[in-house]
Design an enzyme around this catalytic site. Structure first.
Site, PDB file in Angstrom:
ATOM      1  N   CYS A 152       3.653  58.369  34.470  1.00 32.15           N
ATOM      2  CA  CYS A 152       2.646  58.696  35.478  1.00 32.15           C
ATOM      3  C   CYS A 152       2.075  57.386  36.008  1.00 32.15           C
ATOM      4  O   CYS A 152       1.458  56.619  35.254  1.00 32.15           O
ATOM      5  CB  CYS A 152       1.535  59.544  34.850  1.00 32.15           C
ATOM      6  SG  CYS A 152       0.227  59.920  36.010  1.00 32.15           S
ATOM      7  N   ASN A 160      -0.295  56.692  38.577  1.00 33.81           N
ATOM      8  CA  ASN A 160      -1.758  56.609  38.681  1.00 33.81           C
ATOM      9  C   ASN A 160      -2.373  56.672  37.288  1.00 33.81           C
ATOM     10  O   ASN A 160      -3.384  56.027  37.013  1.00 33.81           O
ATOM     11  CB  ASN A 160      -2.301  57.752  39.541  1.00 33.81           C
ATOM     12  CG  ASN A 160      -1.931  57.581  41.003  1.00 33.81           C
ATOM     13  OD1 ASN A 160      -1.953  56.475  41.525  1.00 33.81           O
ATOM     14  ND2 ASN A 160      -1.577  58.676  41.656  1.00 33.81           N
ATOM     15  N   ASN A 192      10.653  59.664  35.746  1.00 35.81           N
ATOM     16  CA  ASN A 192      10.496  61.089  36.071  1.00 35.81           C
ATOM     17  C   ASN A 192      11.194  61.376  37.415  1.00 35.81           C
ATOM     18  O   ASN A 192      11.408  60.466  38.218  1.00 35.81           O
ATOM     19  CB  ASN A 192       9.017  61.509  36.085  1.00 35.81           C
ATOM     20  CG  ASN A 192       8.173  60.707  37.068  1.00 35.81           C
ATOM     21  OD1 ASN A 192       8.583  59.677  37.578  1.00 35.81           O
ATOM     22  ND2 ASN A 192       6.980  61.178  37.312  1.00 35.81           N
ATOM     23  N   HIS A 211      12.173  62.520  41.214  1.00 36.06           N
ATOM     24  CA  HIS A 211      11.552  62.650  42.542  1.00 36.06           C
ATOM     25  C   HIS A 211      12.605  63.001  43.576  1.00 36.06           C
ATOM     26  O   HIS A 211      13.688  62.426  43.591  1.00 36.06           O
ATOM     27  CB  HIS A 211      10.856  61.349  42.939  1.00 36.06           C
ATOM     28  CG  HIS A 211       9.694  61.039  42.072  1.00 36.06           C
ATOM     29  ND1 HIS A 211       8.429  61.516  42.317  1.00 36.06           N
ATOM     30  CD2 HIS A 211       9.617  60.341  40.910  1.00 36.06           C
ATOM     31  CE1 HIS A 211       7.607  61.111  41.363  1.00 36.06           C
ATOM     32  NE2 HIS A 211       8.307  60.390  40.481  1.00 36.06           N
ATOM     33  N   GLU A 238       3.571  67.999  42.957  1.00 36.83           N
ATOM     34  CA  GLU A 238       3.984  67.470  41.659  1.00 36.83           C
ATOM     35  C   GLU A 238       4.478  68.553  40.714  1.00 36.83           C
ATOM     36  O   GLU A 238       3.863  69.617  40.596  1.00 36.83           O
ATOM     37  CB  GLU A 238       2.809  66.754  40.985  1.00 36.83           C
ATOM     38  CG  GLU A 238       2.534  65.391  41.559  1.00 36.83           C
ATOM     39  CD  GLU A 238       1.654  64.556  40.643  1.00 36.83           C
ATOM     40  OE1 GLU A 238       1.739  64.700  39.409  1.00 36.83           O
ATOM     41  OE2 GLU A 238       0.867  63.773  41.187  1.00 36.83           O
ATOM     42  N   ARG A 239       5.555  68.223  40.035  1.00 32.83           N
ATOM     43  CA  ARG A 239       6.047  69.054  38.932  1.00 32.83           C
ATOM     44  C   ARG A 239       4.910  69.225  37.909  1.00 32.83           C
ATOM     45  O   ARG A 239       4.271  68.259  37.510  1.00 32.83           O
ATOM     46  CB  ARG A 239       7.230  68.308  38.285  1.00 32.83           C
ATOM     47  CG  ARG A 239       7.838  68.983  37.098  1.00 32.83           C
ATOM     48  CD  ARG A 239       8.964  68.162  36.500  1.00 32.83           C
ATOM     49  NE  ARG A 239       8.523  66.898  35.897  1.00 32.83           N
ATOM     50  CZ  ARG A 239       9.278  66.132  35.110  1.00 32.83           C
ATOM     51  NH1 ARG A 239      10.525  66.473  34.836  1.00 32.83           N
ATOM     52  NH2 ARG A 239       8.805  64.998  34.608  1.00 32.83           N
ATOM     53  N   CYS A 263       0.257  60.277  43.990  1.00 35.83           N
ATOM     54  CA  CYS A 263       1.243  60.221  42.908  1.00 35.83           C
ATOM     55  C   CYS A 263       1.862  58.822  42.935  1.00 35.83           C
ATOM     56  O   CYS A 263       2.534  58.458  43.913  1.00 35.83           O
ATOM     57  CB  CYS A 263       2.313  61.298  43.107  1.00 35.83           C
ATOM     58  SG  CYS A 263       3.618  61.242  41.856  1.00 35.83           S
ATOM     59  N   THR A 319       4.165  57.288  40.794  1.00 32.58           N
ATOM     60  CA  THR A 319       5.633  57.242  40.672  1.00 32.58           C
ATOM     61  C   THR A 319       6.264  57.767  41.959  1.00 32.58           C
ATOM     62  O   THR A 319       7.295  57.264  42.400  1.00 32.58           O
ATOM     63  CB  THR A 319       6.121  58.062  39.459  1.00 32.58           C
ATOM     64  OG1 THR A 319       5.526  59.371  39.504  1.00 32.58           O
ATOM     65  CG2 THR A 319       5.782  57.398  38.139  1.00 32.58           C
ATOM     66  N   GLY A 320       5.616  58.759  42.583  1.00 35.73           N
ATOM     67  CA  GLY A 320       6.139  59.327  43.831  1.00 35.73           C
ATOM     68  C   GLY A 320       6.108  58.309  44.957  1.00 35.73           C
ATOM     69  O   GLY A 320       7.035  58.236  45.781  1.00 35.73           O
TER      70      GLY A 320
HETATM   71  N1  LIG Z   1       3.704  65.495  37.515  1.00 38.66           N
HETATM   72  C1  LIG Z   1       4.504  64.350  37.221  1.00 38.66           C
HETATM   73  C2  LIG Z   1       3.801  63.372  36.310  1.00 38.66           C
HETATM   74  C3  LIG Z   1       2.578  62.765  36.913  1.00 38.66           C
HETATM   75  C4  LIG Z   1       2.889  61.777  38.044  1.00 38.66           C
HETATM   76  C5  LIG Z   1       1.627  61.083  38.514  1.00 38.66           C
HETATM   77  N2  LIG Z   1       0.729  61.846  39.270  1.00 38.66           N
HETATM   78  C6  LIG Z   1       1.862  59.704  39.085  1.00 38.66           C
HETATM   79  O1  LIG Z   1       0.881  59.139  39.582  1.00 38.66           O
HETATM   80  O2  LIG Z   1       2.954  59.150  38.958  1.00 38.66           O
HETATM   81  C7  LIG Z   1       5.818  64.795  36.536  1.00 38.66           C
HETATM   82  O3  LIG Z   1       5.887  65.884  35.937  1.00 38.66           O
HETATM   83  O4  LIG Z   1       6.791  64.025  36.597  1.00 38.66           O
END
Ligand SMILES: N[C@@H](CCC[C@H](N)C(=O)O)C(=O)O
Length: 279
Positions: A75, A77, A164, A166, A215-216, A224, A226-227
């Site tokens: 994650c 953030n 994760n 995307h 988000e998943r 997000c 990572t997004g």
């Molecule tokens: N929901 C995501 C994990 C959280 C990602 C986050 N909000 C970020 O900032 O990267 C998942 O299930 O991969």
């Protein structure tokens, strides 16, 4: 038993942080995490993050449960919030050397900067279909600008893993996307065996992108990390943006760089404590 917690956010992507430094087992189960994250019957958050002891020579371990109780690998953030939480716990200045944090996506290194932001070495993006994972291409191929049927429409998608999954699609106008209805259909599409996060990206220019995300495990969020990293990579792979860009999210901007020197992604943005309590 009451448990102490702190609430943080990174651009409105909000988390409950728990000091779990005395054990490698989170003090809450995924079921409890769902209750705590509930915005009506609990504290309310997009996820819950545990600061655990380090492993394999790292300073700390991060584990996170999404608001639906599922456990993501990383994650963006959240790790900025964790870095500030750790300096708050340790009571040291925000200019401490980089932390090395063990996560399910490998070792991630956040560093607090002099202007109060957090710069994170997010590692290298993973691009092979088997690494996302997705069945959209044969396992050893990348998924760049491939058609995917969702909600009766063909979307051209690019898939990137930051640990994760995307799925990124470029659109004319992000504001026009009905996230609530389309998001879950991407998340649960059978081509994504571990489900997916989905980013809708509007290119303003080669160094400025607008993003909205489903988000998943958490649904619509204000940001997000990572997004944003995965979206910059997708933009470069599709020759729509440069390797350094600002990504504007509903909660505010993130600065993302995909370094040509080391192939790693660097994300810079804020993280703030909101309140602390016992629950
Ligand atoms: N929901 C995501 C994990 C959280 C990602 C986050 N909000 C970020 O900032 O990267 C998942 O299930 O991969």
């Amino acid at each position: 038993m009451a448990i102490e917690f702190s609430k943080y956010h990174g651009l409105g992507n909000d988390f409950i942080l728990i000091d779990n430094r005395s054990s490698l087992t989170p003090v809450l189960t995924p079921e409890k995490a769902v209750q705590w994250c509930d915005r009506h019957f609990g504290i309310g958050a997009d996820g819950i993050i545990f600061a655990l002891p380090g492993q394999n020579g790292t300073d700390y371990t991060m584990r996170i449960f999404n608001s639906d109780g599922s456990e993501p690998e990383m994650c963006g953030n959240g790790i900025r919030c964790l870095a500030v939480f750790l300096t708050d716990l340790e009571g040291i200045s925000r200019t401490k050397d980089k932390y090395h944090i063990h996560t399910l996506a490998g070792v991630i290194a956040p560093q607090l900067t002099d202007d109060g932001q957090v710069k994170v070495d997010m590692g290298e993006p993973r691009l092979l279909a088997e690494e996302i994972p997705t069945t959209l291409s044969p396992s050893e191929f990348q998924v760049i600008n491939q058609p995917l049927e969702v909600a009766g429409k063909t979307w051209d998608v690019t898939c990137v893993s930051m640990g994760n999954p995307h799925c990124i699609t470029f659109v004319e106008d992000v504001a026009a996307i009905n996230l609530e209805s389309i998001g879950p259909q991407f998340e649960n599409h059978p081509v994504f065996p571990k489900k997916t996060n989905t980013e809708f990206i509007e290119i303003v220019n080669r160094n400025y992108l607008k993003m909205r995300v489903w988000e998943r495990g958490a649904g619509i969020t204000l940001a997000c990390g990572t997004g944003a990293c995965a979206s910059l990579v997708a933009g470069v792979l599709n020759d729509k943006c440069d390797r350094t860009a600002t990504i504007e999210l509903p909660g505010g901007p993130l600065e993302i760089e995909w370094s040509e020197l080391d192939n790693r992604i660097y994300m810079t943005g804020p993280a703030e404590r909101v309140f602390t309590g016992k629950y």
